[in-house]
Enzyme design. Structure first.
Site, short mmCIF file in Angstrom:
data_model
loop_
_atom_site.label_atom_id
_atom_site.label_comp_id
_atom_site.label_asym_id
_atom_site.label_seq_id
_atom_site.Cartn_x
_atom_site.Cartn_y
_atom_site.Cartn_z
N HIS A 1 0.87 -1.18 0.00
CA HIS A 1 0.00 0.00 0.00
C HIS A 1 0.91 1.23 0.00
O HIS A 1 1.88 1.28 0.75
CB HIS A 1 -0.88 -0.02 1.25
CG HIS A 1 -2.02 0.95 1.20
ND1 HIS A 1 -1.82 2.32 1.24
CD2 HIS A 1 -3.35 0.76 1.10
CE1 HIS A 1 -3.01 2.91 1.17
NE2 HIS A 1 -3.95 2.00 1.10
N ARG B 1 -6.70 10.27 -0.10
CA ARG B 1 -6.53 10.71 -1.48
C ARG B 1 -7.88 10.76 -2.21
O ARG B 1 -8.14 11.65 -3.00
CB ARG B 1 -5.54 9.80 -2.21
CG ARG B 1 -4.09 10.10 -1.84
CD ARG B 1 -3.13 9.05 -2.38
NE ARG B 1 -3.25 7.80 -1.64
CZ ARG B 1 -3.29 6.60 -2.19
NH1 ARG B 1 -3.23 6.47 -3.49
NH2 ARG B 1 -3.39 5.52 -1.44
#
Ligand code: FAD
Length: 633
Positions: free
Chosen positions: A249, A269
């Protein structure tokens, strides 16, 4: 031989995360006496940590969404190496599974007009993640548990016993599976608190044990994720696929050291957060690969407009699939443009108001405040890649979730195929529901088909399982090493030599090191009693982590290309000749694995035709494209 606690069930589900609970609900609904076994406390599975949400093409926020768009996104995310049948079932069934959760009592966040709200995430064309703030997994587990309790209450009314048809054994770790006549016959476990053994006799076992992250030093995974299901499957004669594909990740915490690896959700995000290097540059625009160029913004202005007008703008490159973002961060740090503690900056403070941040990302706000003394409404976060998810897992039949071993099923993170070389965020929670249900159904149908005959556990196998579990206490291993030391070495080996960027010579070194670690694993010794002894537990887990690490290293060395969660420094590009090749692993004895190549079954024509030929050309060989609707033109 001591007297061992013994239980008989129709279906034993190993794991109480989303996949295990959904499988158990299905088996019980189909009239099967079902046990749920969980290594940790009930409710403490990984699923509970899931933050972002559950991907399902419900089309609530953008009505252009449907299963075909979700299917295409999933195949793209996995770089067309996915088991397409699983991706198809997943895309088609996910919306029903989310709705069904609400009938169990879940309450997802709402749009203004009262529909289940959906958020943007990397690789998803439209807002698609059903969510509850950034605590979606918690709501999912809470609801599935509540459903189980309600089923137990129904059973109580009917039988006078809450646990007559579905029982949870928590803090109970399975160490072996039993077989008879080539079929599953049961499983063997110990209770963590007492160290007492217990045996389960059952013709069907569903593995839902989650991931393998604890083989790595920097990981978002917690102590339970030692690849037990993967290893149990291998030892029972089942096969694993896609083990070279691990998802790093892009955004784990990098500071302070004690929390390194802890996840920073992609929702940061998805809700507007941007990545910057030490020079303040929004660097992701430099890292959009050719295959994705058409779908991503080329300027910050366009990327920013997309958040409010997705139909007329392209998405910002911060929302590329995870493998791309992780590699980009890695490159920035390597080029000397990293943050003070070896990551990059993730900035939400300059993008949303403090109130919005606290409302949309409450867990992240608290996580940084408490663990790093950073106020994310005022300052950027420092983030870097962390080992997060294993795409690889048990090779299963897509429709029934059965492995090659009759009676052995697998669902959720511990099964392989669905996500190909890289999983899209949000596609795991939906995977758990879709394939958890299918595994519960598959196991029930299998048990029905057996009729009255059930494979009987062999006494010798129980004795053997007990002996093996006690080995770390025995005189045979006296003076052996401390399991914690060997574990650290294993983690370091995998992190440094089979990590995010891989090279042939390093992986060869890793395989050598793993051979040495294998010898040391076999003879680790522990002191003290069987009553709550973490050293002993780790000694048993280590055996599984080692076997899984061998699979990862061997498959990663074999695959001479870069694709999704597998990046080779020495073979930096994707190679169409590898797209249709699956690497299939099986156990050779206690600590060796065999690898064979297998051809992926070609995609069904009507699914193939969902893609434009120009896109497929980026992934397929010319020969394979002949079958496309436009292929002969
Ligand atoms: P888990 O939930 O991992 O459960 C495994 C179960 O197996 C546990 O109960 C464990 O105790 C048990 N177990 C393991 N070994 C044994 C054994 N030997 N004997 C008995 N029991 C055993 N995915 C998304 O789709 N969206 C997200 O927003 C998201 N966010 C995430 C955030 C974090 C921090 C993490 C770590 C993951 C996230 N993921 C997300 C991924 C997703 O949460 C996991 O892939 C998923 O929850 C795995 O579910 P599972 O049911 O397969 O296994």
């Amino acid at each position: 031989e001591t007297q061992i606690e013994r239980h008989e069930y129709d279906v034993v589900v190993i794991g109480a995360g989303g996949a295990g609970l959904r499988a158990a609900i299905e088996a019980r609904a189909r009239g099967k006496r079902t046990a749920i076994i969980s290594k940790s406390l009930f409710g403490k599975a990984h699923t509970v940590m899931a933050e972002g949400g559950c991907a399902a093409a419900m089309g609530n926020v953008n009505s252009n969404d449907n299963w075909m768009v979700h299917y295409r996104d999933t195949m793209r995310g996995g770089k067309f190496l996915n088991n397409w049948r699983m991706a198809e079932l997943h895309a088609k069934e996910a919306p029903d599974r989310v709705w069904e959760l609400e009938t169990y009592g879940a309450l997802f966040d709402r749009t203004k007009d009262g529909k289940i709200s959906q958020r943007n995430f990397g690789g998803h064309t439209y807002p698609r993640l059903a969510h509850v703030g950034d605590r979606t997994g918690l709501e999912m587990i809470r609801t599935l548990q509540q459903k189980i309790v309600s089923l137990q209450q129904e059973d109580y009314i009917a039988t006078g016993d809450y646990e007559s048809n579905i029982r949870v054994f928590h803090e109970c770790t399975i160490t072996e599976l039993f077989k008879a006549d080539g079929r599953i016959a049961g499983a063997f476990a110990y209770y963590r608190s007492t160290g007492q053994f217990v045996r389960f006799d059952a013709p069907a076992v569903v593995l839902a044990t989650g991931g393998v992250g604890k083989s790595y030093q920097v990981t978002s995974n917690s102590w339970e994720y030692t690849g037990d299901g993967h290893a149990l499957a291998l030892r029972a004669g089942a096969t694993l696929i896609n083990m070279e594909f691990l998802q790093f990740h892009p955004t784990g915490m990098v500071w302070p050291p004690s929390v390194k690896g802890i996840l920073v959700t992609e929702s940061v995000r998805g809700d507007g957060g941007i990545l910057k290097n030490s020079e303040g540059k929004r660097f992701m625009f430099d890292y959009v690969p050719d295959v994705f160029k058409d779908q991503y913004a080329t300027t910050p202005e366009e990327g920013d407009r997309w958040y409010t007008d997705a139909d007329n703008n392209r998405r910002p490159p911060e929302l590329l699939p995870r493998d791309e973002v992780a590699r980009a961060i890695n490159s920035e740090v390597k080029a000397g443009r990293g943050s003070p503690h070896g990551g990059v900056f993730l900035d939400i403070a300059s993008r949303l108001s403090p109130e919005e941040i606290q409302k949309r990302l409450p867990s992240m706000y608290h996580q940084f405040k408490e663990l790093a003394d950073v106020d994310i409404t005022k300052e950027p976060m420092e983030v870097g890649p962390t080992c997060h998810y294993v795409m690889g897992g048990v090779e299963v039949d897509p429709d029934t979730a059965m492995s090659v071993v009759p009676g052995l099923f697998s669902a959720g993170e511990c099964s392989g195929g669905m996500h190909g070389s890289n999983r899209l965020g949000g596609n795991s929670l939906s995977d758990l529901l879709v394939f958890g249900r299918r595994a519960g159904a598959g196991a029930s149908e299998y048990v029905d088909a057996l009729g009255g005959t059930r494979p009987a556990v062999l006494v010798d196998d129980v004795v053997e399982a007990e002996k093996r579990a006690l080995l770390p206490f025995s005189s045979a291993t006296e003076g052996g090493e401390n399991p914690f030391v060997v574990h650290q070495e294993l983690q370091k080996t995998m992190n440094d030599l089979v990590g995010i960027i891989r090279k042939e010579d390093e992986m060869e070194l890793a395989l050598k090191a793993l051979q040495d670690i294998a010898v040391r694993t076999r003879t680790v010794s522990v002191e003290g009693e069987r009553i709550f002894n973490p050293g002993w537990h780790l000694a048993l887990d280590l055996r599984n982590m080692l076997l899984v690490s061998l699979c990862v290293a061997k498959a990663a060395l074999e695959r001479q290309e870069s694709r999704g969660g597998h990046t080779r420094d020495d073979y930096p590009v994707m190679d169409s000749d590898w797209r249709h090749v699956l690497l299939v692993l099986s156990a050779l004895g206690e600590d060796n694995v065999d690898l064979v190549r297998k051809e992926q079954v070609p995609m069904r024509p009507e699914l193939f035709d969902l893609f434009e030929l120009d896109e497929l050309k980026k992934y397929y060989t010319g020969e394979e494209l002949g079958g496309h609707r436009a292929g002969s033109a």
